[in-house]
Design a protein around this motif. Structure first.
Motif, PDB file in Angstrom:
ATOM      1  N   PHE A  29     -22.840  28.810 -33.236  1.00 18.06           N
ATOM      2  CA  PHE A  29     -22.698  30.448 -33.552  1.00 18.06           C
ATOM      3  C   PHE A  29     -24.151  31.203 -33.529  1.00 18.06           C
ATOM      4  N   TRP A  30     -24.903  30.673 -32.694  1.00 19.77           N
ATOM      5  CA  TRP A  30     -26.453  31.605 -32.770  1.00 19.77           C
ATOM      6  C   TRP A  30     -26.380  32.141 -31.079  1.00 19.77           C
ATOM      7  N   GLU A  31     -26.289  33.383 -30.941  1.00 19.23           N
ATOM      8  CA  GLU A  31     -26.066  34.129 -29.757  1.00 19.23           C
ATOM      9  C   GLU A  31     -27.094  33.673 -28.803  1.00 19.23           C
ATOM     10  N   LYS A  32     -28.338  33.172 -29.183  1.00 15.03           N
ATOM     11  CA  LYS A  32     -29.356  33.007 -28.441  1.00 15.03           C
ATOM     12  C   LYS A  32     -29.315  31.738 -27.480  1.00 15.03           C
ATOM     13  N   SER A  33     -28.255  30.913 -28.175  1.00 17.60           N
ATOM     14  CA  SER A  33     -28.051  29.431 -27.518  1.00 17.60           C
ATOM     15  C   SER A  33     -27.570  29.495 -26.145  1.00 17.60           C
ATOM     16  N   ALA A  34     -27.641  28.592 -25.375  1.00 15.61           N
ATOM     17  CA  ALA A  34     -27.040  28.593 -24.072  1.00 15.61           C
ATOM     18  C   ALA A  34     -25.476  27.834 -24.344  1.00 15.61           C
ATOM     19  N   ARG A  35     -25.289  27.443 -25.520  1.00 18.35           N
ATOM     20  CA  ARG A  35     -24.268  26.608 -25.855  1.00 18.35           C
ATOM     21  C   ARG A  35     -23.353  27.539 -27.154  1.00 18.35           C
ATOM     22  N   TYR A  36     -23.701  28.915 -26.968  1.00  7.19           N
ATOM     23  CA  TYR A  36     -23.012  29.702 -27.904  1.00  7.19           C
ATOM     24  C   TYR A  36     -21.550  29.856 -27.765  1.00  7.19           C
ATOM     25  N   PHE A  37     -20.957  29.696 -28.841  1.00  7.81           N
ATOM     26  CA  PHE A  37     -19.435  29.628 -28.664  1.00  7.81           C
ATOM     27  C   PHE A  37     -18.915  30.948 -29.013  1.00  7.81           C
ATOM     28  N   ASN A 183     -26.007  15.604 -28.050  1.00  5.89           N
ATOM     29  CA  ASN A 183     -25.771  16.893 -27.571  1.00  5.89           C
ATOM     30  C   ASN A 183     -26.072  17.118 -26.039  1.00  5.89           C
ATOM     31  N   SER A 184     -27.417  17.389 -25.824  1.00  2.00           N
ATOM     32  CA  SER A 184     -27.672  17.796 -24.685  1.00  2.00           C
ATOM     33  C   SER A 184     -27.877  16.436 -23.661  1.00  2.00           C
ATOM     34  N   LYS A 185     -28.078  15.330 -23.906  1.00  2.00           N
ATOM     35  CA  LYS A 185     -28.265  14.017 -23.230  1.00  2.00           C
ATOM     36  C   LYS A 185     -26.810  13.646 -22.538  1.00  2.00           C
ATOM     37  N   GLU A 189     -24.071  20.423 -17.874  1.00  2.00           N
ATOM     38  CA  GLU A 189     -24.633  21.585 -17.733  1.00  2.00           C
ATOM     39  C   GLU A 189     -24.541  22.095 -19.449  1.00  2.00           C
ATOM     40  N   PRO A 190     -25.198  23.067 -19.932  1.00  2.00           N
ATOM     41  CA  PRO A 190     -25.097  23.464 -21.084  1.00  2.00           C
ATOM     42  C   PRO A 190     -23.660  23.435 -21.870  1.00  2.00           C
ATOM     43  N   GLY A 191     -23.542  22.921 -22.983  1.00  2.00           N
ATOM     44  CA  GLY A 191     -21.870  23.038 -23.427  1.00  2.00           C
ATOM     45  C   GLY A 191     -20.961  22.403 -22.729  1.00  2.00           C
ATOM     46  N   LEU A 192     -20.974  21.658 -21.435  1.00  2.00           N
ATOM     47  CA  LEU A 192     -20.073  21.008 -20.659  1.00  2.00           C
ATOM     48  C   LEU A 192     -20.547  19.542 -20.764  1.00  2.00           C
ATOM     49  N   LYS A 193     -19.734  18.620 -21.633  1.00  2.00           N
ATOM     50  CA  LYS A 193     -20.028  17.490 -21.748  1.00  2.00           C
ATOM     51  C   LYS A 193     -19.557  16.345 -20.975  1.00  2.00           C
ATOM     52  N   ASN A 194     -20.109  15.321 -20.636  1.00  2.00           N
ATOM     53  CA  ASN A 194     -19.956  14.397 -19.266  1.00  2.00           C
ATOM     54  C   ASN A 194     -19.031  13.057 -20.152  1.00  2.00           C
TER      55      ASN A 194
END
Length: 207
Positions: A29-37, A183-185, A189-194
């Motif tokens: 819940f941090w608006e500057k994040s590419a993973r902002y929800f 998370n990112s590994k 794409e940011p926020g979309l998990k494999n």
């Protein structure tokens, strides 16, 4: 050890990850994040604790998000003070876990942890980088050999498939590693998990 999958963003993907039954799922819940929800969290299995990730947010904002999304944990990823953590802990329901994040570099001073021990449930160690989190890089985990506390902690920072063997080795030490945070590994794409990659990781991680 438990598992936390952080940086969730898309409803269908959230449900797919939920089917893997991680212990924790993180929403930023941090608006500057590419993973902002900024959506609505779909219904998840009751065993999964929903974590709200905040960066220097006000107590009011945190409390509103707890109610809005029925959060079971709060992760403080900014420069929140001991007093802030203490006030928050005394305000929220006692069942809500408070996780205080510390960004670690090779010269990390573990003495800064002591005042926080009484005002949070867990520490989380992430790699010091340009962003508060999601930098995709690890820190030298040998630094943790100097960990002076018995407070259980989350281990984060660039953990992926290639780090699995080392993570399993750390689990054999006397360090109070409570949870592995990924998370990112594991993203397309940011926020979309494999999902396939996460399944492989969870199948081979010694939880």
């Amino acid at each position: 050890m438990k598992l936390k999958i952080c940086g969730m963003k898309y409803p269908d993907n959230i449900l797919e990850v939920g089917a893997l039954l991680p212990d924790y799922m993180g929403f930023i819940f941090w608006e500057k994040s590419a993973r902002y929800f900024d959506g609505i969290i779909p219904e998840l299995p009751k065993s999964i604790k929903k974590v709200g990730v905040f960066v220097n947010a006000t107590q009011r904002e945190i409390l509103e998000r707890i109610v809005q999304h029925d959060l079971q944990a709060v992760q403080l990823h900014g420069q929140e003070s001991v007093t802030f953590c203490q006030d928050l802990k005394s305000t929220v329901n006692e069942s809500i876990e408070i996780i205080k994040v510390f960004s670690v570099a090779d010269d990390f001073n573990f003495r800064v942890l002591k005042p926080f021990e009484a005002v949070c449930d867990y520490f989380l160690f992430d790699t010091k980088g340009k962003l508060p989190g999601g930098n995709g890089t690890t820190f030298d985990w040998k630094v943790l050999e100097n960990y002076p506390s018995s407070k259980p902690f989350f281990l984060s920072g660039g953990i992926g498939i290639d780090e699995m063997e080392v993570v399993n080795e750390i689990s054999k030490t006397n360090l109070p590693v409570y949870c592995i945070d990924v998370n990112s590994k594991f993203e397309i794409e940011p926020g979309l998990k494999n999902i396939k990659l996460l399944y492989s990781f969870t199948s081979n991680l010694k939880l």
